[in-house]
Motif scaffolding. Structure first.
Motif, PDB file in Angstrom:
ATOM      1  N   ALA A 240       0.778  -1.044   0.032  1.00 36.98           N
ATOM      2  CA  ALA A 240      -0.012  -0.123  -0.001  1.00 36.98           C
ATOM      3  C   ALA A 240       1.087   1.146   0.093  1.00 36.98           C
ATOM      4  O   ALA A 240       0.547   2.368  -0.753  1.00 36.98           O
ATOM      5  N   LEU A 241       1.996   1.179   0.759  1.00 36.95           N
ATOM      6  CA  LEU A 241       2.970   2.437   0.789  1.00 36.95           C
ATOM      7  C   LEU A 241       3.458   2.592  -0.567  1.00 36.95           C
ATOM      8  O   LEU A 241       3.663   3.582  -1.007  1.00 36.95           O
TER       9      LEU A 241
ATOM     10  N   GLU B 149       6.134  16.114  -4.027  1.00 40.52           N
ATOM     11  CA  GLU B 149       6.421  16.172  -2.521  1.00 40.52           C
ATOM     12  C   GLU B 149       5.912  15.096  -1.772  1.00 40.52           C
ATOM     13  O   GLU B 149       6.284  14.529  -0.897  1.00 40.52           O
ATOM     14  N   ASP B 150       4.461  15.029  -1.849  1.00 45.44           N
ATOM     15  CA  ASP B 150       4.159  13.897  -0.991  1.00 45.44           C
ATOM     16  C   ASP B 150       4.380  12.498  -1.212  1.00 45.44           C
ATOM     17  O   ASP B 150       4.521  11.762  -0.346  1.00 45.44           O
ATOM     18  N   SER B 151       4.781  12.123  -2.688  1.00 42.76           N
ATOM     19  CA  SER B 151       5.340  10.855  -2.860  1.00 42.76           C
ATOM     20  C   SER B 151       6.920  10.879  -2.259  1.00 42.76           C
ATOM     21  O   SER B 151       7.105   9.630  -1.601  1.00 42.76           O
ATOM     22  N   VAL B 152       7.577  11.836  -2.361  1.00 43.72           N
ATOM     23  CA  VAL B 152       8.821  11.876  -1.603  1.00 43.72           C
ATOM     24  C   VAL B 152       8.672  11.692  -0.038  1.00 43.72           C
ATOM     25  O   VAL B 152       9.419  10.706   0.338  1.00 43.72           O
ATOM     26  N   ALA B 153       7.839  12.291   0.571  1.00 43.96           N
ATOM     27  CA  ALA B 153       7.489  12.085   2.046  1.00 43.96           C
ATOM     28  C   ALA B 153       7.046  10.639   2.283  1.00 43.96           C
ATOM     29  O   ALA B 153       7.483  10.265   3.179  1.00 43.96           O
TER      30      ALA B 153
ATOM     31  N   GLY C 154       9.699   7.798   4.436  1.00 41.24           N
ATOM     32  CA  GLY C 154       8.826   7.094   5.459  1.00 41.24           C
ATOM     33  C   GLY C 154       8.937   5.598   5.267  1.00 41.24           C
ATOM     34  O   GLY C 154       9.094   4.733   6.202  1.00 41.24           O
ATOM     35  N   ALA C 155       8.473   5.181   4.159  1.00 41.32           N
ATOM     36  CA  ALA C 155       8.338   3.802   3.805  1.00 41.32           C
ATOM     37  C   ALA C 155       9.634   2.993   3.712  1.00 41.32           C
ATOM     38  O   ALA C 155       9.906   1.983   4.050  1.00 41.32           O
ATOM     39  N   VAL C 156      10.407   3.686   3.052  1.00 44.29           N
ATOM     40  CA  VAL C 156      11.968   3.191   3.061  1.00 44.29           C
ATOM     41  C   VAL C 156      12.570   2.841   4.585  1.00 44.29           C
ATOM     42  O   VAL C 156      13.251   2.082   4.710  1.00 44.29           O
TER      43      VAL C 156
ATOM     44  N   PHE D  13      11.308   3.771  -6.213  1.00 43.87           N
ATOM     45  CA  PHE D  13      10.139   4.600  -6.376  1.00 43.87           C
ATOM     46  C   PHE D  13      10.575   5.832  -6.096  1.00 43.87           C
ATOM     47  O   PHE D  13      10.056   6.910  -6.450  1.00 43.87           O
ATOM     48  N   LEU D  14      11.186   5.965  -4.813  1.00 37.59           N
ATOM     49  CA  LEU D  14      11.589   7.096  -4.077  1.00 37.59           C
ATOM     50  C   LEU D  14      12.516   7.888  -5.024  1.00 37.59           C
ATOM     51  O   LEU D  14      12.534   8.982  -5.125  1.00 37.59           O
TER      52      LEU D  14
END
Length: 172
Positions: free
Chosen positions: A86-87, A101-105, A109-111, A123-124
Motif C-alpha cells: 500500500a505504501l 513532494e507527497d510521494s517523496v515524503a 517513511g516507507a524506506v 520509486f523514491l
C-alpha cells in the motif's frame, strides 16, 4: 455463515475476479464492499489496487489513504506485506498524479519502515528526480545498483560505485 465469514468470502471473490482479468467487475464489487466496511484496511487496500490496475489513480488515493490509516474502530490494520504494498502503491500513485513532494515524503517513511525493500527505494528515487533532487536520486539508485546487482561487471566495480555515489562530483 457469520458476518465476518461473509465479508471475507466477498473480498476473496472480488480479488479472484481481478486476478482472472475481470478488473471492472472486481472494482465494482470492491467499491460496494468498501462502502459497507469503511474501517476495514484490507478491503480499502484491495479497492485501491483495483482502481490502480485500471489506471484510475486519482480514485485509488482515498482507498490507499484509508488502508494506511489503520483499521479505525474495527482495529484491522494491514499485515506487513500489504502495508508495504500500500505504501508503494500510494507513493507511486502520488508521483503519477504530479504530487511529487507527497510521494517523496511517503516513500521516505516507507524506506525507513522497510529498509530491505529495493522497490521502495527505486520509486523514491523517481520521486526525488521529479522534485529536481537529481543528485539524491542518482545516489540512491547507484547504492541500490551496487547492493543488488548480480551483473559481474557491476559487482567488480561495486566499491567504486558506492564511493562515487556518496559524492557524484568527486574526480578521484
Amino acid at each position: 455463515m457469520d458476518h465476518h465469514e461473509e465479508k471475507n468470502g466477498r473480498l476473496a471473490e472480488a480479488v479472484a475476479l481481478r486476478e482472472e482479468g475481470r478488473k471492472d467487475e472486481a472494482r465494482e464489487r470492491l467499491v460496494d464492499l468498501a462502502a459497507l466496511h469503511p474501517d476495514d484496511a484490507e478491503i480499502a487496500y484491495q479497492t485501491a489496487w483495483a482502481h490502480d490496475v485500471l489506471g484510475l489513480e486519482a480514485e485509488a488515493v482515498p482507498y490507499y489513504e484509508r488502508a494506511l490509516a489503520g483499521g479505525g474502530a474495527v482495529g484491522t490494520g494491514l499485515a506487513a506485506e500489504d502495508r508495504r504494498g500500500a505504501l508503494l502503491g500510494l507513493g507511486s500513485t502520488y508521483r503519477v498524479l504530479g504530487r511529487y513532494e507527497d510521494s517523496v515524503a511517503l516513500l521516505t517513511g516507507a524506506v525507513e519502515e522497510f529498509p530491505e525493500d529495493g522497490s521502495l527505494r527505486a520509486f523514491l528515487a523517481m520521486a526525488l528526480y521529479n522534485t529536481g533532487r537529481h543528485h539524491e536520486s542518482t545516489r540512491l539508485l547507484l547504492r541500490l545498483l551496487a547492493a543488488t546487482s548480480e551483473d559481474p561487471s557491476v559487482r567488480q566495480y561495486r566499491r567504486a560505485i558506492e564511493h562515487y555515489a556518496e559524492d557524484l562530483d568527486a574526480t578521484e
